[in-house]
Motif scaffolding. Structure first.
Motif, PDB file in Angstrom:
ATOM      1  N   LEU A  27       0.839  -1.189   0.000  1.00  0.00           N
ATOM      2  CA  LEU A  27       0.000   0.000   0.000  1.00  0.00           C
ATOM      3  C   LEU A  27       0.882   1.249   0.000  1.00  0.00           C
ATOM      4  O   LEU A  27       1.754   1.406   0.848  1.00  0.00           O
ATOM      5  N   TRP A  29      -0.684   4.562  -1.108  1.00  0.00           N
ATOM      6  CA  TRP A  29      -1.546   5.744  -1.001  1.00  0.00           C
ATOM      7  C   TRP A  29      -2.961   5.259  -0.760  1.00  0.00           C
ATOM      8  O   TRP A  29      -3.384   4.240  -1.307  1.00  0.00           O
ATOM      9  N   SER A  30      -3.706   5.997   0.058  1.00  0.00           N
ATOM     10  CA  SER A  30      -5.115   5.625   0.265  1.00  0.00           C
ATOM     11  C   SER A  30      -5.876   6.802   0.836  1.00  0.00           C
ATOM     12  O   SER A  30      -5.300   7.745   1.394  1.00  0.00           O
ATOM     13  N   ASP A  31      -7.167   6.742   0.676  1.00  0.00           N
ATOM     14  CA  ASP A  31      -8.080   7.621   1.381  1.00  0.00           C
ATOM     15  C   ASP A  31      -9.214   6.750   1.899  1.00  0.00           C
ATOM     16  O   ASP A  31      -9.985   6.180   1.115  1.00  0.00           O
ATOM     17  N   GLU A  32      -9.302   6.641   3.236  1.00  0.00           N
ATOM     18  CA  GLU A  32     -10.330   5.825   3.875  1.00  0.00           C
ATOM     19  C   GLU A  32     -11.577   6.651   4.196  1.00  0.00           C
ATOM     20  O   GLU A  32     -12.562   6.104   4.696  1.00  0.00           O
ATOM     21  N   ALA A 113     -11.242   0.509  -5.399  1.00  0.00           N
ATOM     22  CA  ALA A 113     -12.193   1.319  -4.643  1.00  0.00           C
ATOM     23  C   ALA A 113     -13.446   0.495  -4.380  1.00  0.00           C
ATOM     24  O   ALA A 113     -13.884  -0.287  -5.227  1.00  0.00           O
ATOM     25  N   TYR A 253     -13.668   3.513   0.297  1.00  0.00           N
ATOM     26  CA  TYR A 253     -12.223   3.798   0.318  1.00  0.00           C
ATOM     27  C   TYR A 253     -11.668   3.735  -1.089  1.00  0.00           C
ATOM     28  O   TYR A 253     -12.267   3.155  -1.996  1.00  0.00           O
ATOM     29  N   ARG A 255      -7.652   2.864  -2.655  1.00  0.00           N
ATOM     30  CA  ARG A 255      -6.305   2.452  -2.267  1.00  0.00           C
ATOM     31  C   ARG A 255      -5.447   2.210  -3.499  1.00  0.00           C
ATOM     32  O   ARG A 255      -5.931   1.673  -4.501  1.00  0.00           O
ATOM     33  N   TYR A 257      -1.741   0.503  -4.574  1.00  0.00           N
ATOM     34  CA  TYR A 257      -0.635  -0.356  -4.178  1.00  0.00           C
ATOM     35  C   TYR A 257       0.396  -0.375  -5.306  1.00  0.00           C
ATOM     36  O   TYR A 257       0.058  -0.210  -6.480  1.00  0.00           O
TER      37      TYR A 257
END
Length: 540
Positions: A27, A29-32, A113, A253, A255, A257
């Motif tokens: 992982l 980058w992500s936005d939860e 997503a 979310y 994400r 990877y």
């Protein structure tokens, strides 16, 4: 229940990190969407109806995008995008569109997503990507990857790429079905060879982009992410009386990877048996202004590049000035100055190998040996080069002059390029060039030639008094540390790469930290009180 659903989602995510078959990815980058507002360090709002440059966002869409909380907000662990029927800024609908342009872009990876979508005539949600070079190349030259699109009330979701194919817009697309009104996992895996689309972990489409096949060079550059909920447009058609006055898109979310980078190193020694080819660039002479005239592929013999092949050996390559344009056109003032009798064009003959994508994404070194050099260096220049041409940008050499060097008058040569400069989608070349006026064949012997052979990579030089090695080096190959033992009194050491550049040096230390070196072959020069010795080792 909503909060519990979010907790369950996170627990499943952590479990997947342990047991997912795609554990090769990490992982990055992500936005939860776990806060109470959109993260401005990750996202940018797009505002308006696309006018004046792209009215209707290029698709005759009906909505006006805003950043108002009534159109977009983060709440209870989800991103909410609302498309509403209302009069606003001259449009009949409002909605929201966000992107990571200027905040985050990346090249290759796994993007996923978990999304729940609305249905209705004219409703068009999408999760997609655009090439980061869109501001300089425009669309579709920048490329577009649609991870997921859905229109109207049909059960189909679509995965698509849009790109430029020989100055013509082109796209490839495939669909599969699901209940879009429930949360589903939409995923794309994108690498240097292909793009794959998955629905809930099941592959439903893939497209090859290996080596830019079928004009897919666009997909070997960084992209950024977009999310939007459009209303109307050429594809879904206009909304009607059955369309809900408010449509809601929920995103659990997003994400990204990527696979851990592995430092690789490639070294190619000269070999006459390789697939050598030639290209001739013709310009006016400096006295006539030096303007470029034309360039084209030539036969090796026409470029005066002669391969001497010997079974079981690397053979040799002889490079000479060009004579045939003079001999074939001695009475033609275009090629021969009828007053001076000298050639009337500047000829640059490049003789090279194009190894394809094999060596991209890693450090690259081209080596060889100048067996003899009798070329008239006052009239002609001779270079060894490594070039990386960009097919998406007029085949310019992205390395500039950093990979072009004068051939030495004798001995070994080496040209090395860092992996960061050899990105996917480029066209690698390595070889030689000779530049000067087209010559009179009567001057062939006087103008001379250059003979190229292979570097002897197995010979260690400057052994003390030609005796057996007095230094024991281990382990070899080595990873992070190199240890040596000797009975001699050591003063210092130097580690050199294949170009002869000193990359590390020190005093009388029995253990050397080599963790900072790139993977490859190195020479280590020991200086003792009464002499020197050179050995080689391999850094893994």
């Amino acid at each position: 229940m909503i909060i519990m659903s979010k907790i369950t989602s996170v627990l499943l995510f952590l479990l997947a990190l342990s047991f997912n078959s795609s554990a090769q990815y990490s992982l990055v980058w992500s936005d939860e969407f776990s806060g109470n507002a959109l993260d401005s360090s990750k996202w940018v709002y797009e505002i308006g109806d696309g006018c004046p440059n792209l009215c209707g966002w290029g698709n005759n869409e009906a909505q006006y995008y805003t950043s108002r909380p009534t159109n977009i907000n983060v709440d209870t662990g989800y991103l909410h995008i609302f498309a509403r029927e209302e009069q606003y800024q001259g449009s009949n609908y409002t909605s929201a569109r966000i992107k990571t342009e200027g905040r985050y872009s990346f090249q290759y990876g796994k993007i996923e997503a978990r999304i729940k979508m609305p249905v209705g005539q004219g409703i068009w949600p999408a999760f997609w990507m655009l090439g980061s070079n869109i501001t300089t190349l425009s669309w579709p030259q920048c490329g577009e990857i649609d991870i997921m699109e859905h229109i109207n009330s049909e059960p189909d979701i679509y995965g698509t790429i849009h790109y430029n194919n020989n100055s013509t817009y082109n796209f490839n697309s495939q669909s599969t079905t699901c209940d879009v009104t429930q949360f589903q996992l939409y995923t794309v895996e994108w690498d240097e060879n292909e793009i794959k689309w998955f629905l809930n972990g099941v592959l439903f489409y893939q497209v090859s982009i290996a080596n830019g096949i079928n004009s897919t060079e666009e997909f070997h550059h960084p992209f950024f992410l977009l999310l939007n909920l459009a209303v109307g447009g050429n594809w879904p058609g206009n909304p009607n009386a059955s369309t809900p006055s408010t449509s809601t898109m929920l995103v659990d979310y997003i994400r990204v990877y990527q696979k851990p980078s592995v430092q690789r190193s490639n070294s190619v020694n000269f070999d006459a048996n390789s697939a050598w080819t030639s290209y001739m660039s013709v310009s006016e002479t400096p006295a006539n202004g030096g303007a470029y005239v034309f360039g084209s592929s030539w036969a090796l013999l026409d470029a005066k590049s002669t391969l001497d092949l010997h079974a079981g050996t690397a053979g040799s390559l002889t490079l000479q000035p060009n004579f045939n344009t003079y001999s074939d056109n001695a009475n033609d003032a275009y090629w021969v100055n009828q007053t001076t009798g000298l050639g009337n064009k500047e000829m640059e003959a490049s003789t090279f190998v194009e190894p394809g994508a094999t060596y991209l994404g890693a450090d690259f070194t081209f080596t060889g040996n100048v067996i003899s050099y009798t070329l008239d260096s006052n009239a002609y220049t001779a270079k060894v080069f490594v070039k990386a041409l960009d097919p998406a940008n007029g085949y310019i050499d992205v390395l500039g002059a950093t990979g072009v060097f004068d051939l030495p008058p004798s001995g070994d040569f080496s040209v090395s390029i860092d992996s960061a400069s050899l990105t996917a989608g480029l066209l690698l070349q390595y070889g030689f060039l000779i530049r000067g006026i087209n010559a009179n064949p009567l001057d062939e012997a006087a103008l001379g030639s250059i003979v190229i052979g292979a570097m002897n990579t197995t010979t260690s030089t400057n052994k003390i008094k030609d005796q057996a090695s007095v230094v024991s080096v281990y382990p070899n190959p080595a990873n992070d540390f190199l240890t040596f033992s000797t009975d001699q009194e050591l003063k210092s050491f130097k580690i050199l790469d294949l170009r002869g550049v000193v990359v590390l040096e020190g005093g009388n230390a029995r253990t050397i930290n080599i963790s900072s070196l790139h993977v490859g072959t190195y020479f280590i020069e020991w200086t003792f009180v009464d002499g020197k010795e050179t050995d080689s080792f391999i850094k893994q």
